[in-house]
Scaffold this motif. Structure first.
Motif, PDB file in Angstrom:
ATOM      1  N   PRO A  90       0.809  -1.219   0.000  1.00 19.84           N
ATOM      2  CA  PRO A  90       0.000   0.000   0.000  1.00 19.84           C
ATOM      3  C   PRO A  90       0.846   1.274   0.000  1.00 19.84           C
ATOM      4  O   PRO A  90       0.396   2.310  -0.496  1.00 19.84           O
ATOM      5  CB  PRO A  90      -0.835  -0.113   1.272  1.00 19.84           C
ATOM      6  N   ASP A  91       2.064   1.199   0.505  1.00 15.36           N
ATOM      7  CA  ASP A  91       2.951   2.361   0.521  1.00 15.36           C
ATOM      8  C   ASP A  91       4.080   2.227  -0.491  1.00 15.36           C
ATOM      9  O   ASP A  91       5.005   3.051  -0.513  1.00 15.36           O
ATOM     10  CB  ASP A  91       3.521   2.561   1.930  1.00 15.36           C
ATOM     11  N   ASP A  92       4.016   1.184  -1.298  1.00 16.43           N
ATOM     12  CA  ASP A  92       5.055   0.902  -2.301  1.00 16.43           C
ATOM     13  C   ASP A  92       4.367   0.413  -3.567  1.00 16.43           C
ATOM     14  O   ASP A  92       4.414  -0.770  -3.918  1.00 16.43           O
ATOM     15  CB  ASP A  92       6.019  -0.168  -1.765  1.00 16.43           C
ATOM     16  N   ALA A  93       3.707   1.338  -4.248  1.00 12.50           N
ATOM     17  CA  ALA A  93       2.931   1.006  -5.441  1.00 12.50           C
ATOM     18  C   ALA A  93       3.828   0.491  -6.559  1.00 12.50           C
ATOM     19  O   ALA A  93       4.970   0.926  -6.707  1.00 12.50           O
ATOM     20  CB  ALA A  93       2.166   2.238  -5.919  1.00 12.50           C
ATOM     21  N   ARG A  94       3.287  -0.428  -7.320  1.00 10.26           N
ATOM     22  CA  ARG A  94       3.943  -0.971  -8.501  1.00 10.26           C
ATOM     23  C   ARG A  94       2.956  -0.872  -9.655  1.00 10.26           C
ATOM     24  O   ARG A  94       1.761  -1.148  -9.484  1.00 10.26           O
ATOM     25  CB  ARG A  94       4.332  -2.440  -8.294  1.00 10.26           C
ATOM     26  N   TRP A  96       2.396  -2.773 -12.018  1.00 10.73           N
ATOM     27  CA  TRP A  96       1.846  -4.084 -12.376  1.00 10.73           C
ATOM     28  C   TRP A  96       0.939  -4.671 -11.292  1.00 10.73           C
ATOM     29  O   TRP A  96       0.502  -5.817 -11.403  1.00 10.73           O
ATOM     30  CB  TRP A  96       2.970  -5.070 -12.698  1.00 10.73           C
ATOM     31  N   LEU A  97       0.631  -3.872 -10.240  1.00 11.11           N
ATOM     32  CA  LEU A  97      -0.108  -4.417  -9.111  1.00 11.11           C
ATOM     33  C   LEU A  97      -1.210  -3.466  -8.654  1.00 11.11           C
ATOM     34  O   LEU A  97      -0.934  -2.356  -8.221  1.00 11.11           O
ATOM     35  CB  LEU A  97       0.855  -4.680  -7.947  1.00 11.11           C
ATOM     36  N   ASP A  98      -2.465  -3.935  -8.738  1.00  6.39           N
ATOM     37  CA  ASP A  98      -3.579  -3.158  -8.197  1.00  6.39           C
ATOM     38  C   ASP A  98      -3.964  -3.748  -6.837  1.00  6.39           C
ATOM     39  O   ASP A  98      -3.318  -4.683  -6.345  1.00  6.39           O
ATOM     40  CB  ASP A  98      -4.755  -3.135  -9.172  1.00  6.39           C
ATOM     41  N   ALA A  99      -4.997  -3.196  -6.210  1.00  9.13           N
ATOM     42  CA  ALA A  99      -5.401  -3.627  -4.865  1.00  9.13           C
ATOM     43  C   ALA A  99      -5.771  -5.110  -4.832  1.00  9.13           C
ATOM     44  O   ALA A  99      -5.398  -5.837  -3.905  1.00  9.13           O
ATOM     45  CB  ALA A  99      -6.561  -2.774  -4.366  1.00  9.13           C
ATOM     46  N   GLU A 100      -6.500  -5.572  -5.827  1.00 20.52           N
ATOM     47  CA  GLU A 100      -6.868  -6.991  -5.876  1.00 20.52           C
ATOM     48  C   GLU A 100      -5.637  -7.860  -6.086  1.00 20.52           C
ATOM     49  O   GLU A 100      -5.490  -8.921  -5.478  1.00 20.52           O
ATOM     50  CB  GLU A 100      -7.898  -7.242  -6.988  1.00 20.52           C
ATOM     51  N   GLY A 101      -4.730  -7.405  -6.928  1.00 24.82           N
ATOM     52  CA  GLY A 101      -3.492  -8.146  -7.145  1.00 24.82           C
ATOM     53  C   GLY A 101      -2.657  -8.235  -5.882  1.00 24.82           C
ATOM     54  O   GLY A 101      -2.053  -9.277  -5.599  1.00 24.82           O
ATOM     55  N   LEU A 102      -2.624  -7.161  -5.099  1.00 23.87           N
ATOM     56  CA  LEU A 102      -1.889  -7.176  -3.831  1.00 23.87           C
ATOM     57  C   LEU A 102      -2.529  -8.162  -2.865  1.00 23.87           C
ATOM     58  O   LEU A 102      -1.822  -8.931  -2.198  1.00 23.87           O
ATOM     59  CB  LEU A 102      -1.834  -5.776  -3.212  1.00 23.87           C
ATOM     60  N   ARG A 103      -3.844  -8.160  -2.788  1.00 20.72           N
ATOM     61  CA  ARG A 103      -4.546  -9.104  -1.913  1.00 20.72           C
ATOM     62  C   ARG A 103      -4.166 -10.541  -2.265  1.00 20.72           C
ATOM     63  O   ARG A 103      -3.805 -11.338  -1.396  1.00 20.72           O
ATOM     64  CB  ARG A 103      -6.058  -8.905  -2.038  1.00 20.72           C
ATOM     65  N   ASP A 121     -10.680 -14.080   4.513  1.00 20.12           N
ATOM     66  CA  ASP A 121     -11.218 -12.723   4.630  1.00 20.12           C
ATOM     67  C   ASP A 121     -10.602 -12.013   5.837  1.00 20.12           C
ATOM     68  O   ASP A 121     -10.263 -10.828   5.764  1.00 20.12           O
ATOM     69  CB  ASP A 121     -12.746 -12.741   4.738  1.00 20.12           C
ATOM     70  N   GLU A 122     -10.473 -12.732   6.940  1.00 21.44           N
ATOM     71  CA  GLU A 122      -9.838 -12.172   8.136  1.00 21.44           C
ATOM     72  C   GLU A 122      -8.370 -11.860   7.864  1.00 21.44           C
ATOM     73  O   GLU A 122      -7.853 -10.816   8.262  1.00 21.44           O
ATOM     74  CB  GLU A 122      -9.970 -13.145   9.313  1.00 21.44           C
ATOM     75  N   TYR A 123      -7.684 -12.773   7.188  1.00 19.03           N
ATOM     76  CA  TYR A 123      -6.287 -12.557   6.803  1.00 19.03           C
ATOM     77  C   TYR A 123      -6.158 -11.261   6.003  1.00 19.03           C
ATOM     78  O   TYR A 123      -5.315 -10.409   6.304  1.00 19.03           O
ATOM     79  CB  TYR A 123      -5.780 -13.756   5.998  1.00 19.03           C
ATOM     80  N   ASP A 124      -7.002 -11.120   4.987  1.00 20.01           N
ATOM     81  CA  ASP A 124      -6.971  -9.916   4.140  1.00 20.01           C
ATOM     82  C   ASP A 124      -7.214  -8.656   4.963  1.00 20.01           C
ATOM     83  O   ASP A 124      -6.535  -7.638   4.773  1.00 20.01           O
ATOM     84  CB  ASP A 124      -8.015 -10.006   3.031  1.00 20.01           C
ATOM     85  N   ARG A 125      -8.175  -8.720   5.883  1.00 18.20           N
ATOM     86  CA  ARG A 125      -8.495  -7.553   6.713  1.00 18.20           C
ATOM     87  C   ARG A 125      -7.289  -7.134   7.545  1.00 18.20           C
ATOM     88  O   ARG A 125      -6.930  -5.952   7.594  1.00 18.20           O
ATOM     89  CB  ARG A 125      -9.686  -7.863   7.622  1.00 18.20           C
ATOM     90  N   VAL A 126      -6.632  -8.091   8.183  1.00 17.27           N
ATOM     91  CA  VAL A 126      -5.466  -7.788   9.015  1.00 17.27           C
ATOM     92  C   VAL A 126      -4.319  -7.245   8.163  1.00 17.27           C
ATOM     93  O   VAL A 126      -3.649  -6.273   8.537  1.00 17.27           O
ATOM     94  CB  VAL A 126      -5.031  -9.034   9.820  1.00 17.27           C
ATOM     95  N   MET A 127      -4.086  -7.851   7.005  1.00 19.70           N
ATOM     96  CA  MET A 127      -3.008  -7.378   6.115  1.00 19.70           C
ATOM     97  C   MET A 127      -3.252  -5.924   5.703  1.00 19.70           C
ATOM     98  O   MET A 127      -2.325  -5.117   5.677  1.00 19.70           O
ATOM     99  CB  MET A 127      -2.903  -8.253   4.866  1.00 19.70           C
TER     100      MET A 127
END
Length: 145
Positions: A90-94, A96-103, A121-127
């Motif tokens: 989230p602080d190191d944008a690329r 080739w990577l959008d929010a869904e790709g990062l997830r 879903d919990e994992y994603d929320r914490v990340m």
């Protein structure tokens, strides 16, 4: 000659645990233990080591100085990988990577490091809450005993 595959296999013997060392601004070494795995780099397709992290020290070091050393060990066997880190988060944008790709990348790295999760879903929320960053390491040198 030792290979990246051999390094990752040794890491799997120890539940994906590896020592990661980065370089501080004053030239000293900062080391910590992480869970790490190997996967194809999402942009290049080349084999890369990867882990997910957060916090100030390691990320600050890697943002300023990309060199990184990873050591896997199991018993008396060890493999060291030296390379360059690429941060994706989230602080190191690329590009080739959008929010869904990062997830999905965080999940892939977690699984490659031997992790299993009962509630993604919990994992994603914490990340997301912790602003976790993926560190991809392109190997430059691999050696062992």
């Amino acid at each position: 000659m030792t290979t990246l595959d051999e390094a990752a296999a040794l890491g799997r013997d120890e539940h994906g645990l590896a020592v990661v060392s980065t370089l501080r601004a004053d030239g000293t070494i900062q080391s910590s233990v992480v869970n790490m795995g190997m996967l194809a780099h999402p942009a290049t397709g080349r084999p890369a080591l990867a882990f997910v992290t957060y916090g100030r020290v390691k990320l600050a070091n890697l943002r300023e100085r990309r060199q990184v050393t990873v050591n896997f060990r199991s018993g008396w066997r060890w493999v060291t990988v030296e390379g360059q880190a690429e941060l994706a988060g989230p602080d190191d944008a690329r590009p080739w990577l959008d929010a869904e790709g990062l997830r999905l990348l965080r999940r892939a790295v977690f699984s490659a490091a031997g992790g299993e999760h009962e509630n993604w879903d919990e994992y994603d929320r914490v990340m997301d809450e912790q602003r976790r960053t993926v560190v991809l390491i392109e190997p430059g040198r691999v050696y062992s005993n």
